[in-house]
Design a protein around this motif. Structure first.
Motif, mmCIF file in Angstrom:
data_model
loop_
_atom_site.group_PDB
_atom_site.id
_atom_site.type_symbol
_atom_site.label_atom_id
_atom_site.label_comp_id
_atom_site.label_asym_id
_atom_site.label_seq_id
_atom_site.Cartn_x
_atom_site.Cartn_y
_atom_site.Cartn_z
ATOM 1 N N SER A 118 -1.296 11.257 -15.244
ATOM 2 C CA SER A 118 -2.452 11.335 -14.632
ATOM 3 C C SER A 118 -3.173 10.116 -14.907
ATOM 4 O O SER A 118 -3.945 9.813 -13.547
ATOM 5 C CB SER A 118 -3.368 12.699 -15.227
ATOM 6 N N GLU A 119 -3.513 9.249 -15.730
ATOM 7 C CA GLU A 119 -4.352 7.977 -15.776
ATOM 8 C C GLU A 119 -3.421 6.984 -14.768
ATOM 9 O O GLU A 119 -4.039 6.481 -14.048
ATOM 10 C CB GLU A 119 -4.327 7.489 -17.209
ATOM 11 N N SER A 120 -1.953 6.725 -14.687
ATOM 12 C CA SER A 120 -1.525 6.023 -13.925
ATOM 13 C C SER A 120 -1.570 6.326 -12.479
ATOM 14 O O SER A 120 -1.561 5.667 -11.569
ATOM 15 C CB SER A 120 0.193 6.006 -14.231
ATOM 16 N N TYR A 132 -2.755 4.163 -9.524
ATOM 17 C CA TYR A 132 -2.154 3.926 -8.265
ATOM 18 C C TYR A 132 -3.109 4.347 -7.016
ATOM 19 O O TYR A 132 -2.947 3.804 -5.947
ATOM 20 C CB TYR A 132 -0.902 4.491 -8.349
ATOM 21 N N GLU A 133 -3.607 5.478 -7.007
ATOM 22 C CA GLU A 133 -4.400 6.003 -5.817
ATOM 23 C C GLU A 133 -5.625 5.131 -5.666
ATOM 24 O O GLU A 133 -5.729 4.865 -4.400
ATOM 25 C CB GLU A 133 -4.751 7.602 -6.224
ATOM 26 N N MET A 134 -6.203 4.764 -6.804
ATOM 27 C CA MET A 134 -7.571 3.922 -6.552
ATOM 28 C C MET A 134 -7.188 2.531 -5.660
ATOM 29 O O MET A 134 -7.679 2.281 -4.848
ATOM 30 C CB MET A 134 -8.015 3.653 -7.814
ATOM 31 N N ASN A 135 -6.108 1.983 -6.358
ATOM 32 C CA ASN A 135 -5.714 0.483 -5.648
ATOM 33 C C ASN A 135 -4.930 0.837 -4.456
ATOM 34 O O ASN A 135 -5.234 -0.291 -3.469
ATOM 35 C CB ASN A 135 -4.535 -0.091 -6.728
ATOM 36 N N SER A 136 -4.419 1.775 -3.870
ATOM 37 C CA SER A 136 -3.621 2.000 -2.698
ATOM 38 C C SER A 136 -4.921 2.203 -1.859
ATOM 39 O O SER A 136 -4.878 1.842 -0.636
ATOM 40 C CB SER A 136 -3.245 3.446 -2.731
ATOM 41 N N GLN A 180 0.977 -1.147 0.069
ATOM 42 C CA GLN A 180 -0.064 0.042 0.119
ATOM 43 C C GLN A 180 0.840 1.482 0.109
ATOM 44 O O GLN A 180 0.558 2.195 -0.586
ATOM 45 C CB GLN A 180 -0.964 -0.098 1.316
ATOM 46 N N ALA A 181 1.929 1.326 0.746
ATOM 47 C CA ALA A 181 2.978 2.299 0.849
ATOM 48 C C ALA A 181 3.658 2.485 -0.330
ATOM 49 O O ALA A 181 3.680 3.744 -0.898
ATOM 50 C CB ALA A 181 4.072 2.223 1.943
ATOM 51 N N ASP A 182 3.806 1.430 -1.398
ATOM 52 C CA ASP A 182 4.579 1.612 -2.432
ATOM 53 C C ASP A 182 3.434 2.134 -3.490
ATOM 54 O O ASP A 182 3.955 3.164 -4.236
ATOM 55 C CB ASP A 182 4.923 0.151 -3.031
ATOM 56 N N LEU A 183 2.232 1.850 -3.446
ATOM 57 C CA LEU A 183 1.350 2.266 -4.254
ATOM 58 C C LEU A 183 1.120 3.905 -4.156
ATOM 59 O O LEU A 183 1.208 4.654 -5.132
ATOM 60 C CB LEU A 183 0.008 1.483 -4.268
ATOM 61 N N GLU A 184 1.363 4.322 -2.888
ATOM 62 C CA GLU A 184 1.257 5.630 -2.653
ATOM 63 C C GLU A 184 2.329 6.252 -3.312
ATOM 64 O O GLU A 184 2.333 7.470 -3.841
ATOM 65 C CB GLU A 184 1.002 6.016 -1.210
ATOM 66 N N LYS A 224 -8.167 0.956 -2.249
ATOM 67 C CA LYS A 224 -8.459 -0.262 -2.142
ATOM 68 C C LYS A 224 -7.702 -1.308 -0.931
ATOM 69 O O LYS A 224 -8.444 -2.069 -0.356
ATOM 70 C CB LYS A 224 -8.685 -0.985 -3.373
ATOM 71 N N LEU A 225 -6.550 -1.149 -1.131
ATOM 72 C CA LEU A 225 -5.750 -2.055 -0.227
ATOM 73 C C LEU A 225 -5.662 -1.647 0.973
ATOM 74 O O LEU A 225 -5.716 -2.560 1.959
ATOM 75 C CB LEU A 225 -4.151 -2.086 -0.789
ATOM 76 N N GLN A 226 -5.659 -0.263 1.485
ATOM 77 C CA GLN A 226 -5.892 0.212 2.594
ATOM 78 C C GLN A 226 -6.977 -0.326 3.345
ATOM 79 O O GLN A 226 -7.115 -0.461 4.548
ATOM 80 C CB GLN A 226 -6.044 1.938 2.537
ATOM 81 N N LYS A 227 -8.373 -0.279 2.545
ATOM 82 C CA LYS A 227 -9.448 -0.853 2.920
ATOM 83 C C LYS A 227 -9.112 -2.272 3.495
ATOM 84 O O LYS A 227 -9.831 -2.738 4.407
ATOM 85 C CB LYS A 227 -10.657 -0.508 2.249
ATOM 86 N N ALA A 228 -8.733 -3.017 2.468
ATOM 87 C CA ALA A 228 -8.419 -4.487 2.863
ATOM 88 C C ALA A 228 -7.556 -4.679 4.114
ATOM 89 O O ALA A 228 -8.045 -5.495 5.010
ATOM 90 C CB ALA A 228 -7.854 -5.089 1.674
#
Length: 286
Positions: free
Chosen positions: A260-262, A266-270, A247-251, A272-276
């Motif tokens: 901007s798309e990447s 990254y932010e969206m998956n970060s 999660q920290a790597d994604l941030e 999601k992972l934080q929620k998990a």
């Protein structure tokens, strides 16, 4: 035949017969035996003792007596399973000692219990105040079952609104330096997994006195040599640490990229992972 040989032969014969009789009568613990079963056990032991030490007694008569004292308790147990009224007669009924937080003094006297006896039984159940008890009943076996008041009961996952996943019981996978294959299979594990885990600890199977694994794949061992320190299981903490690192790597990737798309991915998956991580943390001990 010398008497000492007769005694030896009788001892082994009656011991084997008594062993099988005891197995056929059931697997109840001594504390769970009712009065009738307790008396039958004493009498059977006495019959065996008399016919063992006295070679002049008639062994056939002893076997007949043992059979009678076996078949009667066996029949009583059989009919007790079929009839509730007969079970109440042969095994006795439960007696309420505390109901709705009030001590039933008449029931105490009926069973020959003093106040001190009641308090002692409550302390056996880790209850030191009678006022903390909602319901208590004396079982036919002599044990006291206690239900504390709601406010004195320990919190459960249900009280906290949690719905933990089902958990299998831990399995003993190594005993006395030998691998037990069936417990490993019950956890869907194999000997390769076990050898890998032991290699991580730098331990050989021969040095393990007892090894147990849970459904999370964590192995705990006790060695023959108590002076050797065994590392604690790390699978569950390592899993949580790995998730946090990802999660920290994604941030970091989101901050480092100029696309901007990447950055959005990254932010969206970060998130999601934080929620998990927040969802699984209570189950991973964090």
């Amino acid at each position: 035949m010398p008497e000492w040989i007769t005694i030896i032969l009788r001892s082994f014969t009656l011991l084997i017969i008594l062993f099988f009789m005891t197995k056929w009568l059931g697997k109840k613990q001594i504390s769970q035996l009712n009065i009738f079963e307790y008396i039958s056990g004493i009498v059977l032991g006495g019959i065996v003792a008399i016919n063992t030490i006295d070679p002049n007694t008639n062994l056939v008569y002893g076997l007949i007596a043992m059979f009678i004292w076996f078949i009667v308790p066996f029949a009583v147990e059989f009919f007790s399973l079929k009839s509730k009224s007969f079970r109440n007669f042969s095994q006795g009924k439960s007696t309420v000692f505390i109901q709705d937080g009030k001590i039933m003094e008449d029931n105490l006297k009926k069973e020959g219990y003093s106040t001190d006896d009641l308090l002692e039984k409550l302390r056996d159940n880790n209850v030191f105040l009678a006022s903390d008890v909602e319901f208590a009943v004396l079982e036919p076996t002599g044990t006291l079952s206690v239900l504390p008041k709601k406010e004195n009961q320990p919190l459960t996952a249900k009280d906290l609104g949690l719905n933990p996943a089902p958990e299998k019981e831990p399995q003993t996978v190594v005993m006395d330096g030998k691998v037990l294959l069936e417990p490993l299979a019950n956890l869907s594990l194999n000997t390769n997994w076990l050898e890998t885990e032991l290699d991580k600890m730098n331990i050989s199977i021969e040095n393990v006195f007892l090894g147990q694994a849970d459904n999370n794949g964590q192995l705990t061992v006790d060695l023959y040599d108590d002076k050797i320190a065994v590392p604690s299981p790390t699978e569950v903490p390592l899993l949580l640490a790995t998730m946090k690192k990802c999660q920290a790597d994604l941030e970091l990737f989101a901050l480092a990229t100029e696309n901007s798309e990447s950055k959005q991915v990254y932010e969206m998956n970060s998130k999601k992972l934080q929620k998990a991580i927040e969802m699984v943390s209570p189950y991973l001990g964090s």
